[in-house]
Design a protein around this motif. Structure first.
Motif, mmCIF file in Angstrom:
data_model
loop_
_atom_site.group_PDB
_atom_site.id
_atom_site.type_symbol
_atom_site.label_atom_id
_atom_site.label_comp_id
_atom_site.label_asym_id
_atom_site.label_seq_id
_atom_site.Cartn_x
_atom_site.Cartn_y
_atom_site.Cartn_z
ATOM 1 N N UNK A 65 7.670 -8.334 -19.376
ATOM 2 C CA UNK A 65 6.779 -7.181 -19.537
ATOM 3 C C UNK A 65 5.365 -7.516 -19.057
ATOM 4 N N UNK A 66 4.913 -8.743 -19.394
ATOM 5 C CA UNK A 66 3.563 -9.151 -18.946
ATOM 6 C C UNK A 66 3.494 -9.188 -17.419
ATOM 7 N N UNK A 67 4.537 -9.710 -16.785
ATOM 8 C CA UNK A 67 4.560 -9.765 -15.306
ATOM 9 C C UNK A 67 4.540 -8.353 -14.726
ATOM 10 N N UNK A 68 5.327 -7.461 -15.321
ATOM 11 C CA UNK A 68 5.388 -6.082 -14.825
ATOM 12 C C UNK A 68 4.050 -5.374 -15.020
ATOM 13 N N UNK A 69 3.406 -5.630 -16.162
ATOM 14 C CA UNK A 69 2.101 -5.025 -16.430
ATOM 15 C C UNK A 69 1.065 -5.486 -15.397
ATOM 16 N N UNK A 70 1.060 -6.787 -15.081
ATOM 17 C CA UNK A 70 0.069 -7.256 -14.094
ATOM 18 C C UNK A 70 0.382 -6.706 -12.704
ATOM 19 N N UNK A 71 1.663 -6.538 -12.378
ATOM 20 C CA UNK A 71 2.010 -5.927 -11.089
ATOM 21 C C UNK A 71 1.526 -4.487 -11.028
ATOM 22 N N UNK A 72 1.667 -3.761 -12.159
ATOM 23 C CA UNK A 72 1.198 -2.365 -12.203
ATOM 24 C C UNK A 72 -0.301 -2.289 -11.925
ATOM 25 N N UNK A 73 -1.047 -3.233 -12.498
ATOM 26 C CA UNK A 73 -2.506 -3.267 -12.301
ATOM 27 C C UNK A 73 -2.822 -3.481 -10.812
ATOM 28 N N UNK A 74 -2.145 -4.462 -10.206
ATOM 29 C CA UNK A 74 -2.352 -4.757 -8.776
ATOM 30 C C UNK A 74 -2.002 -3.523 -7.935
ATOM 31 N N UNK B 89 -4.590 -1.332 -5.641
ATOM 32 C CA UNK B 89 -4.408 -1.262 -4.187
ATOM 33 C C UNK B 89 -4.149 0.167 -3.712
ATOM 34 N N UNK B 90 -3.671 0.994 -4.624
ATOM 35 C CA UNK B 90 -3.276 2.360 -4.283
ATOM 36 C C UNK B 90 -4.433 3.140 -3.675
ATOM 37 N N UNK B 91 -4.161 3.774 -2.541
ATOM 38 C CA UNK B 91 -5.178 4.607 -1.892
ATOM 39 C C UNK B 91 -6.182 3.817 -1.068
ATOM 40 N N UNK B 92 -6.079 2.489 -1.072
ATOM 41 C CA UNK B 92 -7.002 1.678 -0.266
ATOM 42 C C UNK B 92 -6.325 1.303 1.055
ATOM 43 N N UNK C 282 -4.430 -0.571 3.883
ATOM 44 C CA UNK C 282 -3.424 -1.637 3.809
ATOM 45 C C UNK C 282 -2.396 -1.436 2.707
ATOM 46 N N UNK C 283 -2.522 -0.331 1.958
ATOM 47 C CA UNK C 283 -1.600 -0.107 0.837
ATOM 48 C C UNK C 283 -0.165 0.122 1.324
ATOM 49 N N UNK C 284 -0.043 0.763 2.494
ATOM 50 C CA UNK C 284 1.304 1.048 3.018
ATOM 51 C C UNK C 284 2.108 -0.232 3.243
ATOM 52 N N UNK C 285 1.409 -1.317 3.620
ATOM 53 C CA UNK C 285 2.103 -2.604 3.834
ATOM 54 C C UNK C 285 2.392 -3.275 2.484
ATOM 55 N N UNK C 286 1.420 -3.150 1.567
ATOM 56 C CA UNK C 286 1.558 -3.822 0.253
ATOM 57 C C UNK C 286 2.607 -3.153 -0.635
ATOM 58 N N UNK C 287 2.688 -1.816 -0.540
ATOM 59 C CA UNK C 287 3.514 -1.039 -1.468
ATOM 60 C C UNK C 287 4.970 -1.542 -1.555
ATOM 61 N N UNK C 288 5.692 -1.665 -0.412
ATOM 62 C CA UNK C 288 7.091 -2.114 -0.523
ATOM 63 C C UNK C 288 7.225 -3.531 -1.088
ATOM 64 N N UNK C 289 6.249 -4.390 -0.786
ATOM 65 C CA UNK C 289 6.289 -5.760 -1.305
ATOM 66 C C UNK C 289 6.162 -5.759 -2.828
ATOM 67 N N UNK C 290 5.206 -4.963 -3.315
ATOM 68 C CA UNK C 290 5.002 -4.873 -4.764
ATOM 69 C C UNK C 290 6.218 -4.248 -5.450
ATOM 70 N N UNK C 291 6.771 -3.216 -4.812
ATOM 71 C CA UNK C 291 7.960 -2.565 -5.383
ATOM 72 C C UNK C 291 9.146 -3.528 -5.442
ATOM 73 N N UNK C 292 9.297 -4.344 -4.400
ATOM 74 C CA UNK C 292 10.375 -5.348 -4.391
ATOM 75 C C UNK C 292 10.189 -6.368 -5.502
#
Length: 199
Positions: free
Chosen positions: A95-104, A108-111, A113-123
């Motif tokens: 849960x802690x790992x998922x929470x920190x990923x949500x923050x990241x 990053x959302x709306x900034x 380079x987000x299109x490149x980061x998004x699939x990586x974070x989702x994976x």
């Protein structure tokens, strides 16, 4: 913290068994009569507690190392409670790992380079979920006679997401229901699982 309460977990409700004052040296004691393995919540409050899986004849020692009960504790004298602790701790780490990923993700959302980061974070997000699911399935398969496998079946990441989230995970519910139904036919918690499975 002046007192600690012990509740029995009857499916979805808590039944207060006893409360105990905490002595000046930080210790407390409970004695419970029980005919079979039962889940208990031991805690200061509804939000700060640990779950025990106690069996008749066990002398359980719980030690807390911090201000919060659930954050850092050790347990001896109860195999079921040790298994539950391991499952709870593993879930807390995920849960802690998922929470920190949500923050990241949100930062990053709306900034640019987000299109490149998004699939990586989702994976990364789904890797954590899949790993936890795999571990719970392994736990269930190797603990079919332990009531702790109920905990592994019902664990959630949040209110809407079970750790066993795949439709085919119903088979693990069935394995646990069949096995525990043989060993603990009188258990309310096992009967509730069998009902959930039907539904």
């Amino acid at each position: 913290k002046k007192a600690v309460a012990l509740n029995r977990v009857d499916v979805n409700k808590l039944v207060l068994i006893d409360s105990s004052k905490i002595s000046s040296n930080g210790s407390f004691k409970f004695k419970v009569k029980s005919s079979g393995p039962e889940f208990y919540q031991l805690g200061y409050s509804d939000s700060d507690f640990v779950t025990l899986l106690a069996e008749p004849g066990e002398k359980i020692k719980v030690s807390f190392n911090g201000k919060n009960m659930s954050g850092d504790y050790t347990i001896t004298g109860s195999e079921g409670s040790e298994k539950v602790r391991m499952l709870d701790m593993r879930l807390a780490v995920a849960k802690r790992k998922l929470d920190s990923l949500r923050v990241v993700y949100n930062d990053a959302s709306g900034k640019p380079g987000f299109d490149e980061k998004k699939p990586l974070l989702e994976n990364e997000f789904s890797d954590i979920l899949n790993e936890l699911r795999k571990k719970n399935i392994e736990f269930i398969i190797s603990n079919t006679r332990s009531m702790a496998s109920l905990k592994a079946v019902y664990q959630r990441i949040d209110d809407n997401t079970y750790v066993l989230y795949e439709p085919r995970d119903l088979q693990y519910m069935k394995i646990v229901s069949d096995s525990l139904g043989r060993y603990y036919p009188g258990s309310k918690n096992v009967k509730a699982l069998t009902e959930d499975l039907k539904n």
